[in-house]
Enzyme design. Structure first.
Site, PDB file in Angstrom:
ATOM      1  N   HIS A  40       0.712  -1.031  -0.208  1.00  0.00           N
ATOM      2  CA  HIS A  40       0.124  -0.083   0.250  1.00  0.00           C
ATOM      3  C   HIS A  40       0.673   1.099   0.211  1.00  0.00           C
ATOM      4  O   HIS A  40       0.938   2.068   0.901  1.00  0.00           O
ATOM      5  CB  HIS A  40      -0.740   0.055   1.163  1.00  0.00           C
ATOM      6  CG  HIS A  40      -1.824  -1.105   0.989  1.00  0.00           C
ATOM      7  ND1 HIS A  40      -3.079  -0.949   0.134  1.00  0.00           N
ATOM      8  CD2 HIS A  40      -2.433  -2.402   1.638  1.00  0.00           C
ATOM      9  CE1 HIS A  40      -4.039  -2.276   0.589  1.00  0.00           C
ATOM     10  NE2 HIS A  40      -3.532  -2.822   1.113  1.00  0.00           N
ATOM     11  N   HIS A 125      -9.993  -8.066   5.873  1.00  0.00           N
ATOM     12  CA  HIS A 125      -8.559  -8.396   5.356  1.00  0.00           C
ATOM     13  C   HIS A 125      -8.149  -9.427   4.194  1.00  0.00           C
ATOM     14  O   HIS A 125      -8.525  -9.995   4.416  1.00  0.00           O
ATOM     15  CB  HIS A 125      -7.932  -8.304   6.519  1.00  0.00           C
ATOM     16  CG  HIS A 125      -5.863  -7.118   6.333  1.00  0.00           C
ATOM     17  ND1 HIS A 125      -5.339  -8.733   6.067  1.00  0.00           N
ATOM     18  CD2 HIS A 125      -5.057  -6.606   6.572  1.00  0.00           C
ATOM     19  CE1 HIS A 125      -3.876  -7.728   5.918  1.00  0.00           C
ATOM     20  NE2 HIS A 125      -4.532  -6.503   6.100  1.00  0.00           N
ATOM     21  N   GLU A 127      -5.478 -10.578   4.301  1.00  0.00           N
ATOM     22  CA  GLU A 127      -4.831 -11.813   4.190  1.00  0.00           C
ATOM     23  C   GLU A 127      -5.817 -13.329   5.002  1.00  0.00           C
ATOM     24  O   GLU A 127      -5.620 -14.053   5.135  1.00  0.00           O
ATOM     25  CB  GLU A 127      -3.031 -11.570   6.148  1.00  0.00           C
ATOM     26  CG  GLU A 127      -2.652 -12.688   6.242  1.00  0.00           C
ATOM     27  CD  GLU A 127      -2.350 -11.760   7.527  1.00  0.00           C
ATOM     28  OE1 GLU A 127      -1.283 -10.808   8.003  1.00  0.00           O
ATOM     29  OE2 GLU A 127      -2.588 -13.278   8.995  1.00  0.00           O
ATOM     30  N   SER A 225      -2.052   3.393   9.163  1.00  0.00           N
ATOM     31  CA  SER A 225      -2.329   3.735  10.175  1.00  0.00           C
ATOM     32  C   SER A 225      -0.997   2.836  11.624  1.00  0.00           C
ATOM     33  O   SER A 225      -1.239   3.970  12.415  1.00  0.00           O
ATOM     34  CB  SER A 225      -3.603   2.864  10.967  1.00  0.00           C
ATOM     35  OG  SER A 225      -2.872   1.651  10.500  1.00  0.00           O
TER      36      SER A 225
END
Ligand code: F3S
Length: 285
Positions: A40, A125, A127, A225
């Site tokens: 990202h 998510h 994952e 974040s």
């Protein structure tokens, strides 16, 4: 001026491995894709695009694409996606982080044995979605919140296998496991704390560095974040903390005349940006 970069600043081992693989592969001719953005970080994705790497957003696109190599990013994918890619004639290069791959193996083994799988993590998510893809969907539950854990029910007693998303919080994992265990819906329970300590280590090292520094520079995307968390940690320990995305955001007047400057960076900050900032602060200030 002493300039120190936190040892764990920037990419973790799994992300670095995946990004390096993509760059290596750009030197080999032929169509090259990543399944989802490799990281990202827009700069890295744009840079790779200039080198000819295209991003596949979903399996629906496969039919229209020229055949070539597809790199699976560190988050991993489900078994179905991997099979679909192979059957469609793509060469799959698997850069799934070995820590995530280990979870795939665990849940697959337990699923084959007929156990119920609980994945503690965020169901949206990639994952977690990838891990789900190695389990029997009929016998898998993703639990993210206390409410989810309290609502968990099974119609018959089964063996349970509990794993975690690698970036989940340790304390929350323990709390949720306790709630699930207290329900007693199991014959035997196998609890595997599969949380990776890369994030915790980065935060701990950042705190130590901030304590010893007159100023801290935190490098990372404004929406990241984990970078924001690093910024808060630094701010707690060192009031001269500056959050920048690239060298251009750095105001040199803030740092002049200081003795010790520390630098840390979020998990998706590429090394070249960290190095550029480090060189500038060391040589130009
Ligand atoms: Fe990174 Fe792999 Fe841990 S991708 S955060 S080293 S699980």
């Amino acid at each position: 001026m002493n300039v120190t970069v936190a040892k764990s600043a920037g990419f973790c081992f799994g992300v670095r491995r995946a990004v390096d693989l993509v760059y290596e592969q750009t030197h080999i001719p032929g169509a090259l894709y990543t399944y989802g953005p490799i990281i990202h970080n827009e700069e890295v994705v744009d840079d790779l695009e200039k080198k000819g790497v295209k991003v596949i957003q979903s399996a629906d696109e496969l039919d229209s694409l020229e055949r070539g190599r597809v790199i699976i990013r560190s988050h991993g994918v489900g078994k179905d996606v991997q099979t679909q890619l192979e059957q469609a004639g793509f060469e799959v290069l698997d850069a799934t982080c070995p820590f995530v791959k280990k979870i795939h193996r665990i849940v697959e083994e337990h699923s084959v044995a007929g156990d119920h799988i609980i994945i503690i993590g965020n169901p949206t998510h990639p994952e977690v979605q990838g891990i789900c893809g190695w389990c029997d969907p009929e016998h898998t539950t993703v639990i993210e919140t206390i409410q989810d854990a309290e609502n968990f029910r099974l119609s018959e007693k089964k063996n349970l296998c509990i794993v975690s998303q690698t970036t989940y919080n340790n304390k929350k994992f323990k709390n949720l496991v306790e709630i699930i265990q207290n329900k007693g819906y199991y014959i035997a329970v196998c609890i595997l704390n599969t949380i990776c300590n890369a994030t915790a280590e980065r935060q701990a090292q950042t705190r130590e560095l901030a304590k010893e520094s007159d100023a801290m520079i935190v490098i990372g995307g404004s929406h990241s974040s984990n970078t924001q968390k690093l910024f808060e940690i630094c701010k707690d320990e060192c009031k001269n903390t500056y959050y920048i995305q690239t060298l251009e955001d750095l105001d040199p007047t803030e740092l002049r005349g200081l003795g010790n400057v520390g630098i840390t960076a979020g998990a998706s900050t590429p090394n070249n940006i960290i190095e550029e900032v480090q060189k500038y602060v060391r040589n130009e200030l």
